[in-house]
Design a protein around this motif. Structure first.
Motif, short mmCIF file in Angstrom:
data_model
loop_
_atom_site.label_atom_id
_atom_site.label_comp_id
_atom_site.label_asym_id
_atom_site.label_seq_id
_atom_site.Cartn_x
_atom_site.Cartn_y
_atom_site.Cartn_z
N ALA A 215 0.84 -1.20 0.00
CA ALA A 215 0.00 0.00 0.00
C ALA A 215 0.87 1.25 0.00
CB ALA A 215 -0.92 -0.01 1.22
N LEU A 216 1.97 1.23 0.78
CA LEU A 216 2.89 2.37 0.76
C LEU A 216 3.51 2.57 -0.62
CD1 LEU A 216 4.81 2.04 4.17
CD2 LEU A 216 3.09 3.73 3.54
N TYR A 217 3.93 1.46 -1.23
CA TYR A 217 4.50 1.55 -2.59
C TYR A 217 3.48 2.15 -3.55
CZ TYR A 217 7.89 -1.83 -0.71
OH TYR A 217 8.84 -2.45 0.05
N ALA A 218 2.22 1.72 -3.42
CA ALA A 218 1.19 2.24 -4.32
C ALA A 218 0.99 3.75 -4.13
CB ALA A 218 -0.13 1.49 -4.07
N ILE A 219 1.00 4.20 -2.85
CA ILE A 219 0.85 5.63 -2.58
C ILE A 219 2.02 6.41 -3.16
CG2 ILE A 219 0.81 7.36 -0.74
CD1 ILE A 219 -0.67 5.30 0.99
N LEU A 220 3.25 5.88 -2.97
CA LEU A 220 4.43 6.56 -3.51
C LEU A 220 4.39 6.61 -5.03
CD1 LEU A 220 7.21 5.11 -1.17
CD2 LEU A 220 6.32 7.44 -1.18
N ASP A 221 4.02 5.50 -5.65
CA ASP A 221 3.94 5.50 -7.12
C ASP A 221 2.89 6.49 -7.62
OD1 ASP A 221 5.94 3.64 -7.40
OD2 ASP A 221 4.58 1.92 -7.44
N LYS A 224 4.24 9.96 -7.08
CA LYS A 224 5.31 10.20 -8.05
C LYS A 224 4.74 10.54 -9.42
CE LYS A 224 9.12 7.76 -10.34
NZ LYS A 224 9.85 6.48 -10.43
N SER A 225 3.74 9.77 -9.86
CA SER A 225 3.12 10.03 -11.15
C SER A 225 2.46 11.40 -11.17
CB SER A 225 2.09 8.94 -11.46
OG SER A 225 2.71 7.67 -11.53
N GLU A 226 1.80 11.75 -10.05
CA GLU A 226 1.12 13.05 -9.97
C GLU A 226 2.12 14.20 -10.08
OE1 GLU A 226 -1.20 15.70 -6.59
OE2 GLU A 226 -1.13 13.51 -6.41
N LEU A 227 3.24 14.12 -9.34
CA LEU A 227 4.23 15.20 -9.37
C LEU A 227 4.94 15.27 -10.71
CD1 LEU A 227 5.75 14.87 -5.78
CD2 LEU A 227 3.98 16.44 -6.58
N LEU A 228 5.24 14.12 -11.29
CA LEU A 228 5.86 14.11 -12.61
C LEU A 228 4.93 14.74 -13.65
CD1 LEU A 228 7.57 10.59 -12.71
CD2 LEU A 228 8.70 12.81 -12.56
N ASP A 306 13.11 25.16 -10.04
CA ASP A 306 13.51 24.93 -8.65
C ASP A 306 12.32 24.81 -7.71
OD1 ASP A 306 16.03 25.11 -9.61
OD2 ASP A 306 16.40 27.17 -8.95
N TYR A 307 11.21 25.44 -8.08
CA TYR A 307 10.05 25.41 -7.17
C TYR A 307 9.40 24.02 -7.11
CZ TYR A 307 8.12 26.60 -11.76
OH TYR A 307 7.83 26.65 -13.09
N PHE A 308 9.89 23.08 -7.93
CA PHE A 308 9.40 21.71 -7.85
C PHE A 308 10.28 20.84 -6.95
CE2 PHE A 308 7.41 22.85 -11.97
CZ PHE A 308 6.10 22.57 -11.63
N THR A 309 11.21 21.44 -6.23
CA THR A 309 12.10 20.68 -5.36
C THR A 309 11.32 20.17 -4.13
OG1 THR A 309 13.98 22.02 -6.05
CG2 THR A 309 14.23 20.75 -4.02
N LEU A 310 11.60 18.92 -3.75
CA LEU A 310 10.95 18.30 -2.60
C LEU A 310 11.97 18.09 -1.47
CD1 LEU A 310 8.71 15.49 -4.16
CD2 LEU A 310 7.97 17.70 -3.26
N ASP A 311 11.55 18.37 -0.25
CA ASP A 311 12.37 18.06 0.93
C ASP A 311 11.76 16.81 1.58
OD1 ASP A 311 14.02 17.94 3.06
OD2 ASP A 311 13.20 19.71 4.09
N LEU A 312 12.34 15.66 1.30
CA LEU A 312 11.82 14.38 1.78
C LEU A 312 12.65 13.79 2.91
CD1 LEU A 312 10.95 12.71 -1.66
CD2 LEU A 312 9.44 13.98 -0.13
N GLU A 313 13.55 14.57 3.48
CA GLU A 313 14.43 14.02 4.51
C GLU A 313 13.63 13.56 5.73
OE1 GLU A 313 17.77 12.48 6.01
OE2 GLU A 313 17.48 13.32 4.00
#
Length: 353
Positions: A215-221, A224-228, A306-313
Motif C-alpha cells: 500500500a505504501l509503494y502504491a501511494i508513492l507510485d 510520483k506520477s502526480e508530481l511528474l 527549482d520550485y518543484f524541489t521536494l524536501d523528503l528528509e
C-alpha cells in the motif's frame, strides 16, 4: 497373538503359553483381560484402568464423581492411541477367549506334578528349597540358612508375601512410568502444536506486513506520477510559450528581411518620380516593422524548475524509523522529531538576528 509360531520356537509349550498370558503391566496372568482396539493387545482391566486414570486424571470414575465425556488411552505395548467413550476402560471388550485359555492353563498346571528342579534350591543346602526372604540382606534363602546358616541373626519374611509385594511395587512403577510417558507425549504434542501455530501466525503477520508495504509503494507510485505530471505540464506550458515567441520573431525576421530587400531595390531606382511613388509607403512599413521588435520576452529565470524541489528528509527519517512497536512508541518518536525541528528553527532565527 501368534501362539503357534511361539510354541514351535520354544521347546516347552506350557512355559511359552504362560509367557503369552502375562500382562505387560502387572507381570501376572491376565485378570479380566480387555482388548485394546484396533491394535488388539490385551491388558488386565484393572491395569488398563490404572493407566487410563493416570493419563486422564479428570475423567469420571464408575461412581460418576466427575462428568467428562471420555478420554485418551495409549497402549503400553505399541503406543497406539485410542479415544475412549464415556465408559472409559469399562467400555472395552472382555477377551473371553484369553480368559478360557487361562482357566484351562491353570487346570492343567494344577493337575501336573511339580517337576524336579522346577523350584530353585539353596546353594548351601542342596536339598532345601528357597522358601523365605532375608529382609536384612535382601536376598531369597532357605529355612536352614535362617536356623543354622548365615542368616540366623537376620529378619526374614515368607517368600510369597515379599514376592507379591515386589510385583505390586514393580507394577506400580510401570504404571507410573507409562503415565509419565503419556505426559511427556502430551507435552511433545503441545510443543508440536505450538510450532504449527507459530508458523501460521508468522505467515499471517508476514502477509499483513507485505500488504501494508505494498500500500505504501502504491501511494508513492501514485504521488510520483502526480508530481511528474505537474512538472511535465509546466514544461509543456513553458515550451509552448517559448516556441510561440520563436515563431513570432521568425515571422518578424522574414518580414524585415523582405523589407530590406525591397528598400535596397528602391535605392537602386534611378528615376526620382518612380522612387517617390513607393518610398513614402516603404519608409512607413520599415518604421512599423521596427516597432514590431518590441515583442514578448521571457523573464529572467523563466527556465528554472527549482520550485518543484521536494524536501523528503523528514519522510525518509520516518520510513527508517518504521519498526514493530506500539502506538505510544511511534507518538514519542514524532514528538522528538517535532522538538528537534523547533530547536533547529529557533537556532536559525537567532543566527539571522
Amino acid at each position: 497373538m501368534d501362539y503357534k509360531s511361539s510354541l514351535i520356537q520354544d521347546g516347552n509349550p506350557m512355559e511359552n503359553l504362560e509367557k503369552q498370558l502375562i500382562c505387560p503391566i502387572c507381570l501376572e496372568m491376565f485378570t479380566k483381560p480387555v482388548v485394546i482396539l484396533p491394535c488388539q493387545h490385551n491388558l488386565c482391566r484393572k491395569c488398563a484402568n490404572d493407566i487410563f486414570q493416570a493419563a486422564n486424571p479428570y475423567w469420571t470414575n464408575r461412581s460418576g464423581s466427575v462428568s467428562v465425556s471420555g478420554g485418551r488411552f495409549r497402549c503400553p505395548s505399541c503406543r497406539h492411541e485410542v479415544i475412549m467413550d464415556r465408559h472409559g476402560v469399562y467400555g472395552l471388550q472382555r477377551n473371553l477367549l484369553v480368559e478360557n485359555i487361562i482357566d484351562i492353563y491353570k487346570q492343567e498346571c494344577s493337575s501336573r506334578p511339580l517337576q524336579k528342579g522346577s523350584h530353585p534350591m539353596c546353594k548351601e543346602h542342596e536339598d532345601e528349597k528357597i522358601n523365605i526372604y532375608c529382609l536384612t540382606c535382601e536376598v531369597p534363602t532357605c529355612s536352614m540358612c535362617k536356623v543354622f546358616g548365615a542368616h540366623q541373626a537376620c529378619e526374614v519374611a515368607p517368600l510369597q508375601s515379599v514376592f507379591q509385594g515386589q510385583k505390586t511395587e514393580l507394577s506400580n512403577c510401570i504404571s507410573m512410568l507409562v503415565a509419565g510417558n503419556d505426559r511427556v507425549q502430551t507435552i511433545i504434542t503441545q510443543l508440536e502444536d505450538s510450532c504449527r501455530v507459530t508458523k501460521e501466525n508468522s505467515h499471517q503477520v508476514k502477509e499483513e506486513l507485505s500488504r501494508k508495504f505494498d500500500a505504501l509503494y502504491a501511494i508513492l507510485d501514485e504521488k510520483k506520477s502526480e508530481l511528474l505530471q505537474r512538472i511535465t505540464q509546466e514544461q509543456e506550458e513553458k515550451l509552448s510559450f517559448i516556441e510561440a515567441l520563436i515563431q513570432q520573431y521568425r515571422e518578424q525576421l522574414d518580414k524585415s528581411t523582405k523589407l530590406v530587400e525591397t528598400a535596397i531595390q528602391s535605392l537602386d531606382e534611378p528615376g526620382g518620380a518612380i522612387f517617390l511613388l513607393s518610398s513614402k509607403k516603404l519608409i512607413k512599413s520599415i518604421v512599423e516593422a521596427s516597432k514590431g521588435c518590441q515583442l514578448g520576452k521571457t523573464e529572467q529565470g523563466f527556465e528554472n524548475m527549482d520550485y518543484f524541489t521536494l524536501d523528503l528528509e523528514h519522510i525518509a527519517d520516518t520510513l527508517r524509523a518504521i519498526n514493530f512497536g506500539t502506538d505510544e512508541e511511534e507518538e514519542e518518536f514524532f514528538e522528538e522529531e517535532d522538538q528537534e525541528e523547533e530547536e533547529s528553527t529557533e537556532g536559525k532565527e537567532e543566527g539571522h538576528q
